[in-house]
Design an enzyme around this catalytic site. Structure first.
Site, PDB file in Angstrom:
ATOM      1  N   ASP A   9       0.889  -1.173   0.000  1.00 23.91           N
ATOM      2  CA  ASP A   9       0.000   0.000   0.000  1.00 23.91           C
ATOM      3  C   ASP A   9       0.928   1.224   0.000  1.00 23.91           C
ATOM      4  O   ASP A   9       1.036   1.915   1.000  1.00 23.91           O
ATOM      5  CB  ASP A   9      -0.930  -0.010   1.227  1.00 23.91           C
ATOM      6  CG  ASP A   9      -0.177  -0.058   2.545  1.00 23.91           C
ATOM      7  OD1 ASP A   9       0.970  -0.548   2.583  1.00 23.91           O
ATOM      8  OD2 ASP A   9      -0.732   0.411   3.567  1.00 23.91           O
ATOM      9  N   ASP A  14       6.895   1.986   2.766  1.00 22.50           N
ATOM     10  CA  ASP A  14       6.835   0.991   1.681  1.00 22.50           C
ATOM     11  C   ASP A  14       7.815   1.370   0.577  1.00 22.50           C
ATOM     12  O   ASP A  14       8.493   0.508  -0.001  1.00 22.50           O
ATOM     13  CB  ASP A  14       5.442   0.959   1.038  1.00 22.50           C
ATOM     14  CG  ASP A  14       4.328   0.568   1.981  1.00 22.50           C
ATOM     15  OD1 ASP A  14       4.018   1.372   2.874  1.00 22.50           O
ATOM     16  OD2 ASP A  14       3.762  -0.528   1.802  1.00 22.50           O
ATOM     17  N   ASP A 240       8.103  -1.554   7.180  1.00 27.41           N
ATOM     18  CA  ASP A 240       8.223  -2.304   5.920  1.00 27.41           C
ATOM     19  C   ASP A 240       9.688  -2.572   5.553  1.00 27.41           C
ATOM     20  O   ASP A 240      10.033  -3.689   5.148  1.00 27.41           O
ATOM     21  CB  ASP A 240       7.502  -1.562   4.791  1.00 27.41           C
ATOM     22  CG  ASP A 240       5.994  -1.551   4.997  1.00 27.41           C
ATOM     23  OD1 ASP A 240       5.485  -2.388   5.753  1.00 27.41           O
ATOM     24  OD2 ASP A 240       5.321  -0.691   4.405  1.00 27.41           O
TER      25      ASP A 240
END
Ligand code: RIB
Ligand code: CA
Length: 310
Positions: A9, A14, A240
């Site tokens: 996402d 990320d 992440d």
């Protein structure tokens, strides 16, 4: 070469995790599937494309499921900024996403290369749950899956019981956790405290003086501020990237155990809680490996290696 697929996402941390995989010389990323989560799927797709282009790659980006399977979406602009990238207002990417739906692309990739593609999940599990519902045979064809999600030690960031990725789509997480895919769950606790990049770590990253190092700090500007003000933590939390570091070098996880793990989907109070039967009191077959401890210097070095010039 090792082959990865990233489901994300794409917001600021990320993006750093994607960059780490793309800049690891012996890793090929076959595809990036984007899902609704910290930001809407269209915004996440754009952020993923921007990151791919920053790294000079042509990795295909696929847009996927635009909301949790059964619930309303809930975004995290307060943490990642209005564009999910620290309010940096990066230019539009030059390229566009692939026209194939993320779920179809993922199923085709796994079926086309059984046993070869490692999966790294960095967002809510809506895409991957849909994939295993449509094509349950893929579970046996995925050699390993690393999931940033949950809170094994039970300190959540969405509720006292739940971490965002699992809370956002608990029904999807439950499907994936019981799908038979070999999973290492990397809980949110592993990015906190000393695992944060503190002021010295961030000064070191800046001193690397590469576009990748600057991007890592710049797009996380909002995350750094919110992490400090909200949690009182020392600097930049990168859940992440910690998970990606373990996928790149499994030695980063120094203590793991396989347990029966389930996801709460009914209670409002504990929605999305990852319930780990550490003592085996339920007498159920263990289904998930849980990361209990990481080597913090090695996690940071794994990140830094990908931020240096070749
Ligand atoms: O819970 C931590 C959140 O930040 C998750 O969405 C994770 O994937 C990271 O982006
Ligand atoms: Ca994420």
């Amino acid at each position: 070469m090792r082959r990865f697929w990233i489901d994300t996402d794409t917001a600021s941390d990320d993006a750093v995790a994607i960059l780490m995989a793309l800049r690891t010389p012996d890793v090929v990323v076959d595809g990036i599937s984007v899902v609704s989560g910290n930001v809407p799927v269209e915004m996440g797709t754009r952020n993923a494309l921007y990151t791919v282009e920053l790294c000079g790659k042509q990795t295909p980006v696929y847009s996927g499921i635009d909301r949790p399977l059964l619930r309303e979406p809930s975004y995290a602009y307060f943490f990642h900024g209005p564009d999910g990238m620290g309010g940096m207002n990066y230019p539009e990417p030059a390229g566009a996403e692939d026209k194939v739906h993320a779920v179809d692309a993922f199923i085709d990739a796994v079926r086309g290369s059984p046993g070869e593609i490692t999966l790294v999940i960095l967002g809510p599990l809506s895409n991957i749950a849909s994939a295993v519902r449509i094509a349950p045979d893929i579970a046996d064809k995925i050699p390993m899956c690393y999931v940033m999600g949950g809170a094994a030690a039970c300190l959540g960031n969405m509720t006292p019981a739940a971490e965002f990725n699992i809370w956002a789509d608990p029904d999807a997480a439950r499907i994936v956790f019981h799908s038979g895919i070999p999973i290492l769950m990397v809980g949110w606790e592993h990015c906190r405290g000393e695992a944060n990049l503190d002021d010295d770590d961030m000064a070191f990253v800046r001193s690397l003086n590469t576009p990748y190092a600057d991007f890592t700090l710049d797009c996380n500007e909002s995350a750094i501020k919110t992490n400090r003000e909200w949690l009182g933590d020392p600097g930049l939390a990168l859940p992440d990237p910690v998970t990606m570091a373990i996928a790149l070098d499994p030695e980063v996880c120094t203590k793991r155990g396989k347990h029966f793990v389930d996801v709460e989907t009914i209670s409002d109070l504990t929605r999305g809680m990852t319930v780990v039967d550490e003592l085996g009191v339920l007498n159920k077959e263990p289904n998930i490996e849980v990361c209990w401890e990481i080597n913090i210097p090695l996690w940071k070095e794994t990140l830094y290696t990908t931020l240096r010039d070749e």
